[in-house]
Design a protein around this motif. Structure first.
Motif, PDB file in Angstrom:
ATOM      1  N   ARG A   1      28.616  34.542  11.743  1.00  0.00           N
ATOM      2  CA  ARG A   1      28.416  33.939  10.427  1.00  0.00           C
ATOM      3  C   ARG A   1      27.811  32.540  10.507  1.00  0.00           C
ATOM      4  NH1 ARG A   1      29.031  38.427   9.856  1.00  0.00           N
ATOM      5  NH2 ARG A   1      30.413  39.592   8.470  1.00  0.00           N
ATOM      6  N   GLY A   2      28.120  31.809  11.568  1.00  0.00           N
ATOM      7  CA  GLY A   2      27.580  30.462  11.731  1.00  0.00           C
ATOM      8  C   GLY A   2      26.912  30.310  13.083  1.00  0.00           C
ATOM      9  N   LEU A   3      25.654  29.826  13.099  1.00  0.00           N
ATOM     10  CA  LEU A   3      24.911  29.672  14.350  1.00  0.00           C
ATOM     11  C   LEU A   3      24.220  28.309  14.342  1.00  0.00           C
ATOM     12  CD1 LEU A   3      23.820  30.785  17.013  1.00  0.00           C
ATOM     13  CD2 LEU A   3      22.002  31.929  15.712  1.00  0.00           C
ATOM     14  N   TRP A   4      24.599  27.471  15.302  1.00  0.00           N
ATOM     15  CA  TRP A   4      24.052  26.122  15.414  1.00  0.00           C
ATOM     16  C   TRP A   4      23.133  26.065  16.631  1.00  0.00           C
ATOM     17  CZ3 TRP A   4      28.685  27.355  13.401  1.00  0.00           C
ATOM     18  CH2 TRP A   4      29.060  26.740  12.192  1.00  0.00           C
ATOM     19  N   LEU A   5      21.845  25.795  16.390  1.00  0.00           N
ATOM     20  CA  LEU A   5      20.830  25.772  17.441  1.00  0.00           C
ATOM     21  C   LEU A   5      20.050  24.458  17.436  1.00  0.00           C
ATOM     22  CD1 LEU A   5      19.488  29.404  16.902  1.00  0.00           C
ATOM     23  CD2 LEU A   5      20.829  28.618  18.866  1.00  0.00           C
ATOM     24  N   TYR A   6      20.607  23.429  16.858  1.00  0.00           N
ATOM     25  CA  TYR A   6      19.924  22.146  16.773  1.00  0.00           C
ATOM     26  C   TYR A   6      19.691  21.581  18.187  1.00  0.00           C
ATOM     27  CZ  TYR A   6      24.650  20.445  17.584  1.00  0.00           C
ATOM     28  OH  TYR A   6      25.898  20.235  18.125  1.00  0.00           O
ATOM     29  N   GLY A   7      18.663  20.742  18.302  1.00  0.00           N
ATOM     30  CA  GLY A   7      18.459  20.019  19.547  1.00  0.00           C
ATOM     31  C   GLY A   7      18.096  20.881  20.735  1.00  0.00           C
ATOM     32  N   ASN A   8      17.436  22.014  20.500  1.00  0.00           N
ATOM     33  CA  ASN A   8      16.946  22.826  21.601  1.00  0.00           C
ATOM     34  C   ASN A   8      15.432  22.618  21.740  1.00  0.00           C
ATOM     35  OD1 ASN A   8      18.977  24.797  23.058  1.00  0.00           O
ATOM     36  ND2 ASN A   8      19.706  24.595  20.951  1.00  0.00           N
ATOM     37  N   ARG A   9      14.714  23.599  22.254  1.00  0.00           N
ATOM     38  CA  ARG A   9      13.292  23.409  22.539  1.00  0.00           C
ATOM     39  C   ARG A   9      12.428  24.493  21.897  1.00  0.00           C
ATOM     40  NH1 ARG A   9      13.700  21.399  28.913  1.00  0.00           N
ATOM     41  NH2 ARG A   9      15.067  19.617  28.470  1.00  0.00           N
ATOM     42  N   PHE A  10      12.829  24.929  20.726  1.00  0.00           N
ATOM     43  CA  PHE A  10      12.061  25.947  20.016  1.00  0.00           C
ATOM     44  C   PHE A  10      10.785  25.329  19.439  1.00  0.00           C
ATOM     45  CE2 PHE A  10      16.526  27.383  19.500  1.00  0.00           C
ATOM     46  CZ  PHE A  10      16.431  28.589  20.165  1.00  0.00           C
ATOM     47  N   ARG A  11       9.660  25.961  19.713  1.00  0.00           N
ATOM     48  CA  ARG A  11       8.392  25.555  19.126  1.00  0.00           C
ATOM     49  C   ARG A  11       8.017  26.448  17.949  1.00  0.00           C
ATOM     50  NH1 ARG A  11       5.376  21.870  21.700  1.00  0.00           N
ATOM     51  NH2 ARG A  11       6.049  21.196  23.781  1.00  0.00           N
ATOM     52  N   GLU A  12       8.604  27.624  17.923  1.00  0.00           N
ATOM     53  CA  GLU A  12       8.396  28.570  16.829  1.00  0.00           C
ATOM     54  C   GLU A  12       9.751  29.050  16.325  1.00  0.00           C
ATOM     55  OE1 GLU A  12       6.003  31.732  18.278  1.00  0.00           O
ATOM     56  OE2 GLU A  12       4.182  30.512  18.437  1.00  0.00           O
ATOM     57  N   PHE A  13       9.775  29.430  15.070  1.00  0.00           N
ATOM     58  CA  PHE A  13      11.008  29.975  14.502  1.00  0.00           C
ATOM     59  C   PHE A  13      11.334  31.278  15.236  1.00  0.00           C
ATOM     60  CE2 PHE A  13      13.413  32.635  11.627  1.00  0.00           C
ATOM     61  CZ  PHE A  13      14.364  31.757  11.131  1.00  0.00           C
ATOM     62  N   PRO A  14      12.549  31.407  15.796  1.00  0.00           N
ATOM     63  CA  PRO A  14      12.908  32.628  16.527  1.00  0.00           C
ATOM     64  C   PRO A  14      12.945  33.833  15.580  1.00  0.00           C
ATOM     65  CG  PRO A  14      14.408  30.820  17.065  1.00  0.00           C
ATOM     66  CD  PRO A  14      13.621  30.393  15.864  1.00  0.00           C
TER      67      PRO A  14
ATOM     68  N   ARG B   1      16.219  19.257  14.716  1.00  0.00           N
ATOM     69  CA  ARG B   1      15.767  18.622  15.956  1.00  0.00           C
ATOM     70  C   ARG B   1      15.198  19.619  16.971  1.00  0.00           C
ATOM     71  NH1 ARG B   1      19.437  16.529  18.865  1.00  0.00           N
ATOM     72  NH2 ARG B   1      21.348  16.949  17.741  1.00  0.00           N
ATOM     73  N   ASN B   2      14.297  20.459  16.496  1.00  0.00           N
ATOM     74  CA  ASN B   2      13.498  21.279  17.384  1.00  0.00           C
ATOM     75  C   ASN B   2      12.037  20.893  17.191  1.00  0.00           C
ATOM     76  OD1 ASN B   2      15.035  23.524  18.989  1.00  0.00           O
ATOM     77  ND2 ASN B   2      16.123  23.336  17.037  1.00  0.00           N
ATOM     78  N   GLN B   3      11.109  21.742  17.558  1.00  0.00           N
ATOM     79  CA  GLN B   3       9.690  21.418  17.443  1.00  0.00           C
ATOM     80  C   GLN B   3       8.959  22.495  16.642  1.00  0.00           C
ATOM     81  OE1 GLN B   3       8.176  20.452  21.458  1.00  0.00           O
ATOM     82  NE2 GLN B   3      10.301  20.068  22.043  1.00  0.00           N
ATOM     83  N   ILE B   4       9.630  22.993  15.624  1.00  0.00           N
ATOM     84  CA  ILE B   4       9.105  24.094  14.819  1.00  0.00           C
ATOM     85  C   ILE B   4       8.208  23.543  13.719  1.00  0.00           C
ATOM     86  CG2 ILE B   4       9.733  26.061  13.373  1.00  0.00           C
ATOM     87  CD1 ILE B   4      12.443  26.083  14.867  1.00  0.00           C
ATOM     88  N   SER B   5       6.981  24.029  13.646  1.00  0.00           N
ATOM     89  CA  SER B   5       6.011  23.492  12.691  1.00  0.00           C
ATOM     90  C   SER B   5       5.892  24.324  11.417  1.00  0.00           C
ATOM     91  CB  SER B   5       4.632  23.366  13.350  1.00  0.00           C
ATOM     92  OG  SER B   5       4.204  24.619  13.840  1.00  0.00           O
ATOM     93  N   SER B   6       6.455  25.526  11.403  1.00  0.00           N
ATOM     94  CA  SER B   6       6.427  26.339  10.182  1.00  0.00           C
ATOM     95  C   SER B   6       7.597  27.303  10.197  1.00  0.00           C
ATOM     96  CB  SER B   6       5.110  27.122  10.081  1.00  0.00           C
ATOM     97  OG  SER B   6       4.989  28.054  11.139  1.00  0.00           O
TER      98      SER B   6
END
Length: 253
Positions: A144-157, A173-178
């Motif tokens: 129900r709750g998923l925290w993925l802040y501060g990782n290295r994603f460049r694209e939305f998973p 705090r990732n690098q996702i542009s859209s």
């Protein structure tokens, strides 16, 4: 069962070892040993079979202690701010686990063995080194709750688009542009995307709270539209009611 306080807090005591007498407190339900210097736990911890909560945040653990994986009734396990890079296969023994926090460690890959924890509802995976998620993450149906802040994603998973039971999703705090359209996620109630290189929020459901660039403006606009629809519906109802009463008046005359 022995009589005693079911909660023991040994946090921030500069401990290098857990006192051996703790392993004899078999009535313990909650054990907090945060902010110490622990590198391991004694095997005797496995005797604490009533334990529901074990907090080992802010220690010096390189591995999850084997004894912790034998606590079959554990529902909450906190391992944040250690030195972990992986989870042991024995973690699957924790079949009652509902909350797992492993934030601020060194994970580069998402551990698929978490799929084998059928009741896991809250997963804190922030501040690690993830670049992607497994495509079959949807198998975690209880989440129900998923925290993925501060990782290295460049694209939305993309795997997250199939997580229809998620209520909280944090990608700060990732690098996702859209971001894709998330309006089809029926359970989503909070989506946080702050500190990503985007100019505005994605499309989400009417009841979703947003946190991030342009979120406040988007929610204010949504609120105005909702209020306008409410007023329009009230006006329509009043007009219908008025139309229904006219014939009755004419018949009386």
């Amino acid at each position: 069962m022995p009589v005693g306080d079911p909660v023991l807090d040994l946090s921030y005591r500069k401990l290098r070892r857990l006192p051996s007498r703790v392993c004899s407190l078999e009535y313990l339900e909650k054990l907090y040993v945060c902010g110490n210097r622990l590198r391991r736990l004694p095997s005797g911890v496995a005797r604490l079979q009533v334990l529901r909560t074990l907090a080992l945040d802010f220690n010096k653990l390189d591995d999850v202690p084997p004894a912790a994986c034998q606590l079959a009734n554990l529902t909450r396990l906190y391992l944040g701010s250690n030195r972990l890079m992986s989870l042991p296969s024995e973690l699957r023994n924790l079949q009652n686990l509902r909350c797992l926090w492993v934030e601020s460690n060194y994970f580069q890959r998402f551990p698929r063995l978490l799929y084998e924890l059928p009741h896991l509802r809250s997963l804190q995976f922030g501040d690690n080194r993830l670049r992607s998620l497994p495509s079959d993450l949807w198998r975690m149906e209880a989440l129900r709750g998923l925290w993925l802040y501060g990782n290295r994603f460049r694209e939305f998973p993309r795997a997250l688009l199939r997580m229809e039971s998620l209520e909280i999703l944090d990608l700060d705090r990732n690098q996702i542009s859209s971001f894709p359209n998330l309006a089809h996620l029926p359970g989503l109630r909070l989506f946080s995307y702050d500190h990503n290189p985007v100019k505005g929020p994605p499309k989400v459901g009417e009841e979703v709270e947003l946190v991030g660039e342009g979120a406040q403006e988007a929610m204010e606009t949504r609120a105005r539209r909702k209020e306008a629809r409410r007023r329009a519906a009230e006006k329509e109802a009043e007009e219908e009611e008025a139309q229904c009463t006219v014939p009755a008046i004419c018949e009386e005359e």
